[in-house]
Design an enzyme around this catalytic site. Structure first.
Site, short mmCIF file in Angstrom:
data_model
loop_
_atom_site.label_atom_id
_atom_site.label_comp_id
_atom_site.label_asym_id
_atom_site.label_seq_id
_atom_site.Cartn_x
_atom_site.Cartn_y
_atom_site.Cartn_z
N ASN A 162 0.79 -1.05 0.01
CA ASN A 162 0.16 0.01 0.24
C ASN A 162 0.67 1.45 0.05
O ASN A 162 0.34 2.23 -0.58
CB ASN A 162 -1.11 0.07 1.09
CG ASN A 162 -0.51 -0.11 2.42
OD1 ASN A 162 0.87 -0.56 2.67
ND2 ASN A 162 -1.04 0.35 3.52
N GLU A 202 3.47 -5.73 12.22
CA GLU A 202 2.46 -4.61 11.95
C GLU A 202 1.49 -5.06 11.16
O GLU A 202 1.68 -5.24 9.83
CB GLU A 202 3.18 -3.40 11.34
CG GLU A 202 4.33 -2.77 12.18
CD GLU A 202 4.19 -2.05 13.41
OE1 GLU A 202 2.76 -1.71 13.53
OE2 GLU A 202 4.91 -2.09 14.33
N CYS A 227 -3.31 1.56 6.06
CA CYS A 227 -3.87 0.74 7.49
C CYS A 227 -4.28 1.70 8.57
O CYS A 227 -5.10 1.18 9.36
CB CYS A 227 -2.51 -0.04 8.04
SG CYS A 227 -1.16 0.93 8.44
N GLU A 270 7.44 0.16 15.57
CA GLU A 270 8.20 0.79 14.76
C GLU A 270 8.23 2.30 15.37
O GLU A 270 7.68 2.78 16.26
CB GLU A 270 8.03 0.57 13.26
CG GLU A 270 7.71 -0.80 13.06
CD GLU A 270 7.64 -1.11 11.48
OE1 GLU A 270 6.99 -0.16 10.85
OE2 GLU A 270 8.06 -2.12 11.09
P1 NDP Z 1 0.10 -9.55 2.82
O1 NDP Z 1 -0.01 -10.02 4.21
O2 NDP Z 1 -0.53 -10.32 2.06
O3 NDP Z 1 1.63 -9.42 2.40
C1 NDP Z 1 2.41 -8.60 3.11
C2 NDP Z 1 3.92 -9.10 2.53
O4 NDP Z 1 4.14 -10.55 3.05
C3 NDP Z 1 4.03 -9.23 1.26
O5 NDP Z 1 5.47 -8.92 0.91
C4 NDP Z 1 3.86 -10.53 0.84
O6 NDP Z 1 4.46 -11.10 -0.39
C5 NDP Z 1 4.44 -11.36 2.10
N1 NDP Z 1 3.89 -12.75 2.44
C6 NDP Z 1 3.06 -13.22 2.11
N2 NDP Z 1 2.69 -14.41 2.47
C7 NDP Z 1 4.07 -14.76 2.95
C8 NDP Z 1 4.36 -15.87 3.97
N3 NDP Z 1 3.81 -16.96 3.97
N4 NDP Z 1 5.82 -15.61 4.46
C9 NDP Z 1 6.46 -14.61 4.26
N5 NDP Z 1 5.88 -13.43 3.70
C10 NDP Z 1 4.72 -13.43 3.14
O7 NDP Z 1 -0.58 -8.04 3.16
P2 NDP Z 1 -0.71 -7.11 1.77
O8 NDP Z 1 0.47 -7.11 1.02
O9 NDP Z 1 -1.97 -7.58 1.30
O10 NDP Z 1 -0.84 -5.88 2.64
C11 NDP Z 1 -2.17 -5.24 3.13
C12 NDP Z 1 -2.29 -5.33 4.67
O11 NDP Z 1 -1.18 -4.73 5.28
C13 NDP Z 1 -3.55 -4.90 5.22
O12 NDP Z 1 -3.98 -5.94 6.14
C14 NDP Z 1 -3.10 -3.65 6.11
O13 NDP Z 1 -3.91 -3.34 7.26
C15 NDP Z 1 -1.61 -4.14 6.52
N6 NDP Z 1 -0.83 -3.04 6.75
C16 NDP Z 1 -0.48 -2.79 8.15
C17 NDP Z 1 0.31 -1.80 8.44
C18 NDP Z 1 0.68 -1.47 9.71
O14 NDP Z 1 1.48 -0.53 9.98
N7 NDP Z 1 0.12 -2.05 10.66
C19 NDP Z 1 0.86 -0.62 7.54
C20 NDP Z 1 0.18 -1.13 6.10
C21 NDP Z 1 -0.48 -2.19 5.72
P3 NDP Z 1 3.60 -11.01 -1.73
O15 NDP Z 1 2.83 -9.81 -1.82
O16 NDP Z 1 4.41 -11.35 -2.53
O17 NDP Z 1 2.33 -12.22 -1.52
#
Ligand code: NDP
Length: 480
Positions: free
Chosen positions: A150, A248, A282, A461
């Site tokens: 995002n 996070e 988020c 963080e």
């Molecule tokens: P995901 O959990 O799908 O993915 C996050 C990252 O983790 C990506 O790089 C993804 O790779 C990777 N990933 C996925 N599966 C695995 C695994 N089994 N092992 C290791 N890495 C993995 O989240 P999104 O990218 O869809 O992001 C949206 C989410 O992030 C929302 O829920 C949002 O709320 C949260 N978010 C939280 C924030 C915070 O600070 N609390 C800030 C911003 C977002 P790939 O994309 O290749 O699948």
């Protein structure tokens, strides 16, 4: 078609698998580059490089490391235009947002941690007549940084900057959906004088290369930002290996509006906190609670203003919303609009895809959506949608709204609008959240802790919290 490459040991290289994944441009729905489909072998290659680099980087003086990181931040700044365009193209967000928020904030993060490390101090505890304890803060070693789509470079820098400043070597993976600015970062790091092997950036899917990072025994800590389900899986995998974890995760943030607020200021900010970055931050406030006395006034003005927000291709300087990040995400968001209707909600505005003209006719554009008439505990109001969809709900008393606000499994951020100082403090104290904004939204002081409670994550963080996470304390006692 351009092929992105991994950045390992200071060089761009092909993935060991020889395979590539399509990278889509959300604005047009077309593939515009290819991303390495990396695997466990690439992680091993990166770990080998990081192991060699670690003694050099961890023993380098803080001043020298700081200089390299300052140069890195300046290197991004010097290529601001290129980074901004790349972020907007990869993610679908308006160019103006990437130019004013994403890239400048990433530059600030690198600069902040480059200088913070010069002021980072550890503690000492004197025992009168017995001796003195002092605590050393040592880098952890090789750490894994995994980030979402995002705010791609911005959230990547939240992890990488403090990890590097503290003397760690990194195996990092950006989201497969938005890899481009992380790809550019390798060259900037090299130009800044970062020794080879210190920062390794791998591309590919979470369940393959991401998983291999989490499972690698030599990667001692995982800093992850992403969805709660993924975070849960990572915690389950990494905890038995005794890895340090910072998670996070998702949110379902309340935006609580009392009838004594500064209405115009609240309205202006609520449009942003609801729909900035197509609602894919988020910290967006997706559940809006309005005190009954101003509910109808709010509803009328908000719906009219939301209806007037321009959804346009990201390069349009007037665009208030661009495209959402992917086709599957667009479909997920629309499925929640259907669910809201099934649950008895009324769509007051939006709820549909926007059909654009060529060449954007296959892009992923959604009208910003406002829904009313739902109970606080229905699925639409409990599950994270992470798109341009908000619900509005009236309330009468502080107790009522607190109960509704705190009813989800999440606890990332809360926004409060009121002129009553005592009430603001009272509410801030009671809401389940790691971050509370009063009469404001998304104001960040880089020194403050950032993160959530409950299913929104573990750890913080920002500021010293990040430097503490990326170091291990070692207590030394000396007898008098
Ligand atoms: P995901 O959990 O799908 O993915 C996050 C990252 O983790 C990506 O790089 C993804 O790779 C990777 N990933 C996925 N599966 C695995 C695994 N089994 N092992 C290791 N890495 C993995 O989240 P999104 O990218 O869809 O992001 C949206 C989410 O992030 C929302 O829920 C949002 O709320 C949260 N978010 C939280 C924030 C915070 O600070 N609390 C800030 C911003 C977002 P790939 O994309 O290749 O699948």
């Amino acid at each position: 078609m351009e092929r992105l490459r991994n950045f390992i040991n200071g060089e761009y290289c092909e993935p060991s698998t020889g395979e590539y994944i399509d990278n889509f441009e959300p604005a047009t729905g077309k593939v515009y580059s290819l991303i390495p489909n990396s695997g466990a072998k690439d992680v091993q290659k990166a770990v080998d490089a990081a192991e060699k680099a670690y003694p050099i980087w961890s023993k380098m003086s803080n001043e020298k490391r700081s200089q390299i990181l300052v140069k890195l931040s300046e290197g991004i700044e010097a290529r601001m235009d290129e980074f901004t365009k790349a972020e907007s193209r990869d993610n679908g967000k308006p160019l103006s947002l990437a130019a004013h928020v994403d890239i400048p904030r990433a530059v600030s993060n690198f600069h902040f941690f480059a200088t913070a490390i010069l002021h980072f101090a550890s503690e000492s505890h004197n025992m009168e007549g017995v001796g003195v304890n002092y605590t050393l803060r040592k880098p952890i070693g090789i750490v894994g940084c995994i980030s979402p789509w995002n705010l791609p470079l911005y959230l990547f820098s939240w992890k990488i900057a403090p990890a590097l400043a503290a003397g760690n070597c990194i195996i990092a993976k950006p989201s497969e959906v938005t890899p481009y600015t992380a790809y550019l970062l390798g060259q900037v790091a090299k130009d800044a004088g970062m020794p080879d092997g210190v920062l390794n950036i791998l591309h590919g899917e979470g369940h393959t290369v991401g998983d291999a990072i989490v499972k690698h025994p030599k990667i001692k800590a995982i800093s992850f930002t992403g969805g709660t389900k993924t975070g849960e899986y990572i915690a389950r995998t990494a905890a038995p290996m005794f890895k340090k974890l910072s998670l996070e995760l998702g949110g379902k943030n309340p935006n609580i509006i009392f009838d004594d607020c500064d209405f115009d200021e609240m309205m202006k900010t609520t449009l942003l906190s609801s729909f900035a970055n197509q609602g894919q931050i988020c910290l967006c406030g997706s559940r809006i609670f309005i005190q009954r006395g101003i509910y109808e006034k709010f509803k009328e003005e908000f719906v009219e203003k939301v209806g007037a927000l321009l959804v346009a291709e990201p390069n349009n300087p007037k665009a208030k919303l661009g495209a959402v990040v992917s086709k599957s995400h667009m479909e997920k968001v629309l499925s929640y609009v259907d669910l809201a209707k099934e649950e008895g909600g009324t769509v007051l505005t939006g709820g549909v895809q926007v059909q654009m003209e060529a060449p954007f006719e296959d892009g992923y554009y959604l009208r910003p959506t406002v829904i009313e008439g739902l109970s606080y505990d229905c699925r639409t109001n409990q599950e994270e949608i992470f798109g341009p969809v908000v619900t509005i709900t009236p309330f009468d008393t502080e107790e009522d709204v607190l109960m509704m606000a705190n009813s989800t499994v999440y606890g990332l951020s809360t926004t409060l609008w009121t002129s009553d100082l005592k009430r603001a403090h009272r509410m801030a104290n009671e809401v389940h959240a790691g971050i509370v904004w009063i009469n404001s939204w998304l104001v960040r002081d880089l020194r403050t802790p950032f993160g959530g409670v409950k299913a929104s994550g573990v750890g913080r963080e920002g500021g010293w919290e990040a430097l503490r996470f990326f170091t291990e304390p070692k207590n030394v006692f000396v007898k008098y």
